[in-house]
Design an enzyme around this catalytic site. Structure first.
Site, PDB file in Angstrom:
ATOM      1  N   GLN A   1       0.799  -1.222   0.000  1.00 17.03           N
ATOM      2  CA  GLN A   1       0.000   0.000   0.000  1.00 17.03           C
ATOM      3  C   GLN A   1       0.837   1.279   0.000  1.00 17.03           C
ATOM      4  OE1 GLN A   1      -2.589  -1.790   3.299  1.00 17.03           O
ATOM      5  NE2 GLN A   1      -4.053  -0.531   2.219  1.00 17.03           N
TER       6      GLN A   1
ATOM      7  N   HIS B   1       1.418  -9.311   4.771  1.00 14.25           N
ATOM      8  CA  HIS B   1       0.231  -8.459   4.660  1.00 14.25           C
ATOM      9  C   HIS B   1      -0.277  -8.580   3.213  1.00 14.25           C
ATOM     10  CE1 HIS B   1      -1.928  -4.859   6.630  1.00 14.25           C
ATOM     11  NE2 HIS B   1      -2.546  -5.068   5.493  1.00 14.25           N
TER      12      HIS B   1
ATOM     13  N   ASN C   1      -1.453 -10.898   8.577  1.00 18.53           N
ATOM     14  CA  ASN C   1      -2.471  -9.864   8.726  1.00 18.53           C
ATOM     15  C   ASN C   1      -3.838 -10.406   8.334  1.00 18.53           C
ATOM     16  OD1 ASN C   1      -3.282  -6.972   9.082  1.00 18.53           O
ATOM     17  ND2 ASN C   1      -3.945  -7.266   6.966  1.00 18.53           N
ATOM     18  N   GLU C   2      -4.773 -10.355   9.261  1.00 20.89           N
ATOM     19  CA  GLU C   2      -6.190 -10.606   9.003  1.00 20.89           C
ATOM     20  C   GLU C   2      -6.455 -11.863   8.170  1.00 20.89           C
ATOM     21  OE1 GLU C   2      -8.068  -7.077   7.499  1.00 20.89           O
ATOM     22  OE2 GLU C   2      -7.633  -5.938   9.296  1.00 20.89           O
TER      23      GLU C   2
HETATM   24  C1  GAL Z   1      -7.442  -3.573   6.909  1.00 21.82           C
HETATM   25  C2  GAL Z   1      -6.158  -3.873   6.183  1.00 21.82           C
HETATM   26  C3  GAL Z   1      -5.393  -2.636   5.822  1.00 21.82           C
HETATM   27  C4  GAL Z   1      -6.274  -1.494   5.345  1.00 21.82           C
HETATM   28  C5  GAL Z   1      -7.467  -1.305   6.240  1.00 21.82           C
HETATM   29  C6  GAL Z   1      -8.450  -0.231   5.820  1.00 21.82           C
HETATM   30  O1  GAL Z   1      -8.296  -4.661   6.806  1.00 21.82           O
HETATM   31  O2  GAL Z   1      -5.333  -4.695   6.968  1.00 21.82           O
HETATM   32  O3  GAL Z   1      -4.409  -3.003   4.905  1.00 21.82           O
HETATM   33  O4  GAL Z   1      -6.558  -1.605   4.034  1.00 21.82           O
HETATM   34  O5  GAL Z   1      -8.166  -2.516   6.377  1.00 21.82           O
HETATM   35  O6  GAL Z   1      -9.482  -0.729   5.063  1.00 21.82           O
END
Ligand code: GAL
Length: 592
Positions: free
Chosen positions: A105, A236, A281-282
Site C-alpha cells: 500500500q 500483509h 495480517n487478518e
Molecule cells: C485492513 C487492512 C489494511 C487497510 C485497512 C483499511 O483490513 O489490513 O491493509 O486496508 O483494512 O481498510
C-alpha cells in the site's frame, strides 16, 4: 528468452502449461526475474525519486496544531479549548502508541532492487477493474525511498500548491516527506509496517535478495534512531507470485515450509532489534480472497466454497510453526498474528439472534482465536463444516497451535449487528446453496425498523460501506476478547481508522486537512480504550491505520485512511488535523 545479467542469480525453473491447436502441452523453461516480470505483469512505472535520500529535520512550523474539535477556532487559530481531564483514565507508561501501514500500500518501487512480483502486482496490472480505479502500487507513496528523507529545497520553492494557498510560507513549512521523522515528531512510539516477502525471496523461496534485507535493515535502524519501535508484519497479503503460480499459494500445504524459511530469515536478521513480529495480517480477509479471480493464476481443483478453509488451515499451521521457530531461535520479541472484527451486537434479543452472534464470533475471530488461545482446535460450528473436507488437525498440530501467540493483536475498526438468516439457522446450515452458507448469519450496521432503523454511528466514505464510527462499543469489544480468549499478554489494537467521507473528492488543501469526522473517530476510539483500561481490560497498545494516505487495495486511492495527506504528484506529506487529535488524547492521558 532473454536472460538479464543483473538477475542471473535469481532464476526460476518454471512449468508452462498451455493448449496448442487440438492438443495440450507442458514444457519446462527457466526464466530470469526480469522475464518473470515481463511475462506475468508487464511494464512497471518508476517514481522520479528512486534512490534513498538522507534525512533533514521536520520543521517546527508543520507541527502547529489545528483548531479544537468541537469549537470554532480562536481568530488567530490553533487554540484548542481546554477539556477537563478524566482523572480515572490513563494509558500505562509502556503503552504502545503507534501508526501502521503495509508494504504494497505504501512502498512503490515495485520492481526495484531485486524484488519479485507479488500477486498484487498481477491483480493490479492484469485483472481489469480488480482495483476499481485501475491504479497500481508501482509507485504508491514511494516509501521505499522516502522513509527518511525530505523533499529537496529546489522542489520546495519551485512548486506551489493550489492557487488559493500558494503562499511560499505554506509551501515552505508543510511540504515534507520523510515518513519516520514525521512519525517521531508527533510523539508516536511505534511504527507497524510489513515486509514485502517478494523483496526478500523474489520467487518466494530459494535465493535470498540481500538488497531487500539491507533495505529493511535500514528502515528498522532509522526507526530506532528516531526513538520509534518497529513492529513487523511478515505477511500483509502480497504473496510472491511464484508461490501462487507453482502450487496455488495458501491453498497448498507447500506454503508452510516456504513461509517458515522466510520467517526464519527475518527472525534471524532482525530478531535482535524488533519487539513485535506479526506473522499474518487478518486471516479472515486474506483467506476470504480465495478463490482468486480465475484465469490469472494457476487453477485450483479445490471447490471454491472450500478454498477459504484450506487457506485458513495452512495459515494456522504456518503461524504456529513460525511462533515456535521464533522461540527456538531465542527471540525475545512477542509473536502473534492480527485478527480483525468488531463487537457483535444481537439485532434483537431473540434466542435465534443471540445464537447468530455466537456463530459470528466463531466464524470470524473464533476460527483462529480458539485454536491459538484456547485449545488447538476449531469452534464446534466451524469444525462440523470443515471436517467434511479438510484433513483433521493432528494432535501434534493442535498442541503447536495451542498457546502460539504472546498477545491478542486485533484490527478493530467498527461494530455490527447480527441476526439469524430469515430461513432460520438450521435450514441455512443444511443448504450449501444458501447465500449465507456456511457462516449462516446476517450482518448489518442499522438498528432494526422497530428501533427506528438508525445507523449505528456516522458513516465513513460511501465507498467503504462496512465502516461506521461505533466507538461506544470499543470497551465491550476489548472486554469480550479478554474474557473469551484470555490472552496472556493483553490486547494490542493493531489497526483502527476511518475513511473521511468524500475526502478523495476534495481539492483544496485546508479542506482536506481539517478531517473532523476522522478526528472524532480517533478521539472516541482512544477514549473507548481508556474506559476499557479503567474497567480492568489489559489493552497494551493502539496502532492507528494509517500513517499516511495509501493504496486502499481494491478501492485504489478513491478512499483515504491516512492521518497524513499525500500529494501524489510531488509525494509531499501533510499532517491532517486528526493526527493532532489522536496524539493529543495520548499525551493527555499517558502516565509519565
Ligand atoms: C485492513 C487492512 C489494511 C487497510 C485497512 C483499511 O483490513 O489490513 O491493509 O486496508 O483494512 O481498510
Amino acid at each position: 528468452m532473454r536472460s538479464s545479467p543483473g538477475f542471473c542469480a535469481a532464476l526460476a525453473a518454471y512449468s508452462v502449461v498451455g493448449t496448442a491447436v487440438g492438443q495440450n502441452f507442458t514444457a519446462s523453461v527457466t526464466l530470469s526475474l526480469e522475464d518473470y516480470w515481463s511475462l506475468y505483469v508487464g511494464p512497471i512505472e518508476q517514481a522520479s525519486i528512486n534512490t534513498t535520500v538522507e534525512a533533514t529535520p521536520v520543521p517546527t512550523e508543520s507541527l502547529i496544531p489545528p483548531p479544537g474539535l468541537y469549537y470554532p477556532p480562536f481568530p488567530t487559530g490553533h487554540e484548542a479549548p481546554l477539556q477537563a481531564k478524566n482523572e480515572s483514565w490513563a494509558f500505562p507508561k509502556d503503552f504502545k502508541f503507534g501508526v501502521s501501514s503495509a508494504a504494497y500500500q505504501v512502498e512503490g518501487a515495485a520492481k526495484d532492487e531485486g524484488k519479485g512480483p507479488s500477486i498484487w502486482d498481477v491483480l493490479s496490472h492484469r485483472v481489469p477493474g480488480y482495483i476499481t480505479t485501475n491504479e497500481t502500487g508501482d509507485i504508491a507513496n514511494n516509501q521505499y525511498y522516502l522513509y527518511k528523507q525530505a523533499v529537496t529545497h529546489e522542489n520546495k520553492t519551485a512548486r506551489k500548491f493550489e492557487s488559493l494557498w500558494a503562499s511560499e510560507v505554506i509551501v515552505e513549512y508543510r511540504n515534507f516527506k520523510k515518513d519516520i521523522a514525521r512519525i517521531a515528531a508527533m510523539g508516536v512510539k511505534v511504527y507497524s509496517f510489513s515486509i514485502s516477502w517478494a523483496r526478500i525471496f523474489p520467487f518466494g523461496s530459494g535465493q535470498v535478495n540481500e538488497q531487500g534485507l539491507a533495505h529493511y535493515q535500514d528502515v528498522i535502524d532509522t526507526c530506532l534512531e528516531y526513538g520509534v519501535e518497529p513492529a513487523i508484519t511478515l505477511f500483509h497479503w502480497d504473496l510472491p507470485l511464484a508461490l501462487q503460480n507453482s502450487y496455488g499459494g495458501l491453498l497448498s500445504p507447500k506454503f508452510i515450509p516456504d513461509f517458515l524459511e522466510y520467517a526464519r530469515t527475518i527472525f534471524t536478521r532482525f530478531g535482535d532489534k524488533v519487539d513485535h513480529f506479526i506473522t499474518f495480517n487478518e486471516p479472515t480477509v486474506v483467506c476470504g480472497f480465495y478463490p482468486l479471480p480465475e484465469g490469472y493464476f494457476k487453477a485450483s481443483n479445490i471447490p471454491k466454497q472450500q478454498q477459504p478453509y484450506y487457506c485458513g488451515q495452512n495459515l494456522l499451521i504456518a503461524h504456529s510453526q513460525a511462533y515456535h521457530l521464533a522461540k527456538s531461535l531465542n527471540l525475545t520479541a512477542q509473536i502473534t498474528l492480527k485478527l480483525n472484527g468488531g463487537y457483535k451486537i444481537p439485532l434483537t434479543n431473540s434466542t435465534a439472534d443471540l445464537e447468530a452472534v455466537q456463530r459470528a464470533w466463531d466464524w470470524n475471530e473464533g476460527l483462529w482465536a480458539k485454536p491459538i488461545f484456547l485449545d488447538g482446535d476449531y469452534p464446534t460450528s466451524v469444525k462440523s463444516y470443515v471436517s467434511k473436507f479438510l484433513p483433521e488437525l493432528t494432535a501434534e498440530q493442535k498442541a503447536a497451535l495451542n498457546g502460539s501467540a504472546d498477545l491478542f493483536a486485533h484490527d478493530a475498526y467498527t461494530s455490527h449487528f447480527y441476526s439469524a438468516p430469515d430461513t432460520g439457522t438450521d435450514a441455512c446450515v443444511a443448504n450449501s446453496s444458501h447465500p449465507l452458507f456456511p457462516k449462516c448469519v446476517n450482518e448489518t450496521w442499522a438498528y432494526p425498523a422497530a428501533s427506528g432503523g438508525w445507523a449505528l454511528g456516522p458513516a465513513a466514505d460511501p465507498l467503504v460501506p462496512w465502516l461506521h464510527k461505533a466507538t461506544e462499543w470499543v470497551p465491550a469489544l476489548m472486554r469480550y476478547i479478554q474474557d473469551t480468549w484470555k490472552p496472556r499478554g493483553g490486547i494490542l489494537v493493531t489497526e483502527f481508522g476511518f475513511a473521511e467521507p468524500f475526502e478523495a473528492q476534495k481539492t483544496l488543501l485546508p479542506d482536506i486537512l481539517l478531517d473532523q469526522q476522522r478526528s472524532a473517530y480517533f478521539k472516541g476510539f482512544m477514549e473507548g480504550l481508556l474506559i476499557a483500561i479503567a474497567e480492568g481490560t489489559n489493552v497494551v497498545g493502539a496502532l492507528a491505520w494509517s500513517l499516511i494516505d495509501n493504496l486502499e487495495w481494491t478501492s485504489g486511492n478513491s478512499v483515504k485512511f491516512g492521518l497524513q495527506y499525500v500529494n501524489y504528484t510531488t509525494q509531499e506529506r501533510y499532517y491532517k488535523a486528526s493526527f493532532f487529535h489522536f496524539a493529543d488524547v495520548f499525551k493527555k492521558y499517558h502516565e509519565q
